[in-house]
Motif scaffolding. Structure first.
Motif, short mmCIF file in Angstrom:
data_model
loop_
_atom_site.label_atom_id
_atom_site.label_comp_id
_atom_site.label_asym_id
_atom_site.label_seq_id
_atom_site.Cartn_x
_atom_site.Cartn_y
_atom_site.Cartn_z
N ALA A 12 0.71 -1.23 -0.03
CA ALA A 12 0.00 0.15 -0.12
C ALA A 12 0.92 1.17 -0.24
CB ALA A 12 -0.98 0.05 1.21
N LEU A 13 2.11 1.26 0.77
CA LEU A 13 2.91 2.45 0.96
C LEU A 13 3.43 2.68 -0.65
CD1 LEU A 13 4.48 4.76 2.28
CD2 LEU A 13 5.86 2.95 3.30
N ALA A 14 4.00 1.67 -1.08
CA ALA A 14 4.72 1.80 -2.37
C ALA A 14 3.93 2.36 -3.33
CB ALA A 14 5.32 0.32 -2.66
N LEU A 15 2.72 1.88 -3.43
CA LEU A 15 1.62 2.21 -4.52
C LEU A 15 1.29 3.53 -4.27
CD1 LEU A 15 -0.42 -1.03 -5.05
CD2 LEU A 15 1.16 -0.06 -6.54
N THR A 16 0.98 4.21 -2.92
CA THR A 16 0.66 5.34 -2.72
C THR A 16 1.73 6.25 -2.94
OG1 THR A 16 -0.79 4.51 -0.65
CG2 THR A 16 0.21 6.97 -0.66
N GLN A 17 3.15 6.09 -2.83
CA GLN A 17 4.11 6.83 -3.01
C GLN A 17 4.22 7.11 -4.37
OE1 GLN A 17 7.05 5.49 -0.42
NE2 GLN A 17 8.02 4.22 -1.79
N THR A 18 4.31 5.79 -5.11
CA THR A 18 4.04 5.65 -6.66
C THR A 18 3.11 6.79 -7.38
OG1 THR A 18 5.28 3.65 -6.78
CG2 THR A 18 4.05 4.44 -8.89
N ASN A 19 1.94 6.68 -7.05
CA ASN A 19 0.87 7.41 -7.49
C ASN A 19 0.91 8.92 -6.99
OD1 ASN A 19 -0.90 5.66 -8.89
ND2 ASN A 19 -1.19 4.50 -7.04
N GLU A 148 12.31 -6.51 19.49
CA GLU A 148 11.72 -7.67 18.62
C GLU A 148 11.44 -7.51 17.28
OE1 GLU A 148 8.39 -9.26 20.97
OE2 GLU A 148 9.54 -9.25 22.80
N SER A 149 11.70 -8.58 16.33
CA SER A 149 11.47 -8.20 15.11
C SER A 149 10.07 -8.31 14.69
CB SER A 149 12.36 -9.52 14.23
OG SER A 149 11.80 -9.25 13.04
N ILE A 150 9.57 -7.46 13.98
CA ILE A 150 8.54 -6.98 13.05
C ILE A 150 8.38 -7.16 11.82
CG2 ILE A 150 8.33 -4.61 13.72
CD1 ILE A 150 5.40 -5.09 14.33
N ARG A 151 7.72 -7.99 11.00
CA ARG A 151 7.66 -7.68 9.57
C ARG A 151 6.32 -7.48 8.93
NH1 ARG A 151 11.35 -9.93 6.36
NH2 ARG A 151 10.35 -8.93 4.62
N GLY A 152 6.02 -7.29 7.75
CA GLY A 152 4.88 -6.90 7.10
C GLY A 152 4.45 -5.52 6.93
N ASN A 153 3.63 -5.15 5.99
CA ASN A 153 3.44 -3.72 5.87
C ASN A 153 2.91 -2.77 7.04
OD1 ASN A 153 0.72 -4.21 6.26
ND2 ASN A 153 0.47 -4.91 3.96
N ILE A 154 2.92 -1.50 6.80
CA ILE A 154 2.51 -0.74 7.93
C ILE A 154 1.20 -1.06 8.55
CG2 ILE A 154 1.97 1.60 8.46
CD1 ILE A 154 3.84 2.60 6.43
N ASP A 155 0.24 -1.49 7.82
CA ASP A 155 -1.15 -1.87 8.38
C ASP A 155 -1.00 -3.04 9.25
OD1 ASP A 155 -2.38 -0.09 6.73
OD2 ASP A 155 -3.46 -1.47 5.59
N THR A 156 -0.15 -4.11 8.92
CA THR A 156 0.18 -5.12 9.61
C THR A 156 0.75 -4.95 11.10
OG1 THR A 156 0.28 -6.57 7.60
CG2 THR A 156 1.07 -7.35 9.69
N ARG A 157 1.87 -3.90 10.72
CA ARG A 157 2.59 -3.57 12.20
C ARG A 157 1.67 -2.93 13.00
NH1 ARG A 157 8.70 -2.26 10.02
NH2 ARG A 157 8.68 -3.56 7.97
N LEU A 158 0.82 -2.00 12.67
CA LEU A 158 -0.13 -1.26 13.61
C LEU A 158 -1.05 -2.19 14.09
CD1 LEU A 158 -0.61 2.04 11.21
CD2 LEU A 158 0.64 1.84 13.40
N ARG A 159 -1.42 -3.13 13.46
CA ARG A 159 -2.64 -4.21 13.84
C ARG A 159 -2.02 -4.87 15.17
NH1 ARG A 159 -3.21 -7.47 10.06
NH2 ARG A 159 -2.22 -9.31 10.98
N LYS A 160 -0.48 -5.38 15.08
CA LYS A 160 0.20 -5.99 15.99
C LYS A 160 0.40 -5.29 17.15
CE LYS A 160 2.53 -9.51 12.90
NZ LYS A 160 3.88 -9.85 12.41
N LEU A 161 0.47 -3.91 16.94
CA LEU A 161 0.58 -3.06 17.86
C LEU A 161 -0.62 -3.13 19.03
CD1 LEU A 161 2.23 -0.89 19.72
CD2 LEU A 161 1.25 0.76 18.18
N GLN A 162 -1.81 -2.83 18.19
CA GLN A 162 -3.15 -2.82 18.74
C GLN A 162 -3.67 -3.89 19.28
OE1 GLN A 162 -3.18 0.64 18.42
NE2 GLN A 162 -5.22 0.11 18.93
#
Length: 311
Positions: A12-19, A148-162
């Protein structure tokens, strides 16, 4: 009218900054009476496919760009938009960075609901980051943090935090800004505490060296200040031979009173933060400044640190 196909990672981030970049280019084309149409082609990279291990263990340079560069070389796309921090120092023969647009905020940021800042996080806080560079500097700042290691897109990381997997997560502020999520940021981490990755906050617009028409078009996007500061940072990266698996940071800024001068600060660290080497140098030539800082770090033992990390 030439139809231009633009390559991008499919996050999502890559496509957003590309657009967003294509929208800027459309405006510039209209202002300069240039007729082009644009189409985005999402491409899955190796770094996007391997999400169950840390970036440092996946290893290899160009983790998020190799497949896109191959599409450029095969003429399946006409140019590509990358996060500059994902770019290896050496590009494949026949490819160049055709433009470096205006840089976003280069700082890292912390997102948490447990405190108002990094300093206020509780003792032993669990912090998620995929970056050895961030982890090393954070451990040097506060050794009680559990990184601790965390991977995935920003959405995934924010969800893991929540969901409570972490007390805080660290991200590049630029990505949050581009996604329109500035309000989710708890605090920005000053570069003095956590030096950003080489090129963080900047984009690289890559194209074929032989495609003169596209090269000329992309120059409309180029920001000379960002180009110079990033060139200094990337020169340091090249001399230190740094990839994703090495804790290297660098940040260059132009002097407000004399824009011909820039200052680069570079950092190499042990992954556990037990050693953090930092050096700064100022000058007018970005390449020379990058070389001076890299040499100063090597003189202090950065080479041995990098060897130990790579083994």
């Amino acid at each position: 009218m030439r139809h231009i196909i633009v390559g991008s990672r499919q996050s999502a981030l890559a496509l957003t900054q590309t657009n967003q970049t294509i929208d800027q280019l459309r405006e510039l084309c209209a202002a300069n009476n240039l007729a082009y149409t644009f189409e985005v082609k999402p491409i899955i990279t190796r770094g996007d496919r391997i999400l169950d291990v840390t970036l440092s263990k996946v290893g290899g340079k160009g983790l998020f760009v190799k497949e896109i560069e191959q599409a450029l070389l095969d003429e399946e796309i006409d140019f590509a938009i990358h996060s500059m921090k994902d770019m290896p120092f050496e590009l494949p023969e026949g490819l160049i960075v055709g433009a470096v647009p205006v840089r976003e905020d280069a700082r890292d940021c912390v997102i948490t609901n447990k405190a108002h800042s990094l300093e206020e996080l509780p003792q032993g806080a669990r912090i998620g980051t995929s970056s050895l560079r961030r982890a090393a500097q954070l451990q040097a700042f506060r050794s009680d943090f559990q990184i601790e290691s965390i991977r995935g897109n920003i959405d995934t990381r924010l969800r893991k935090l929540q969901e409570g997997e972490f007390d805080a997560i660290l991200l590049a502020g630029a990505g949050m800004h581009r996604m329109g999520w500035k309000d989710k940021i708890t605090d920005y981490i000053p570069a003095s505490l956590c030096l950003p990755a080489v090129g963080q906050g900047a984009l690289a617009v890559e194209c074929r060296e032989a495609d003169q028409e596209v090269r000329q078009l992309l120059q409309l996007l180029n920001d000379p200040t960002t180009e110079r500061t990033v060139a200094a940072e990337r020169r340091l990266l090249g001399l230190l031979n740094g990839g994703c698996q090495v804790p290297i940071g660098a940040y260059a800024v132009e002097h407000s009173d004399d824009p011909t001068m820039l200052t680069l600060t570079g950092m190499v660290a042990a992954p556990d933060g037990s050693t953090v080497l930092k050096e700064s140098f100022s000058g007018t030539d970005p390449e020379q400044v990058g070389e001076q800082v890299a040499q100063a770090l090597l003189n202090r033992g950065a080479g041995q640190l990098l060897v130990e990390v790579s083994e």
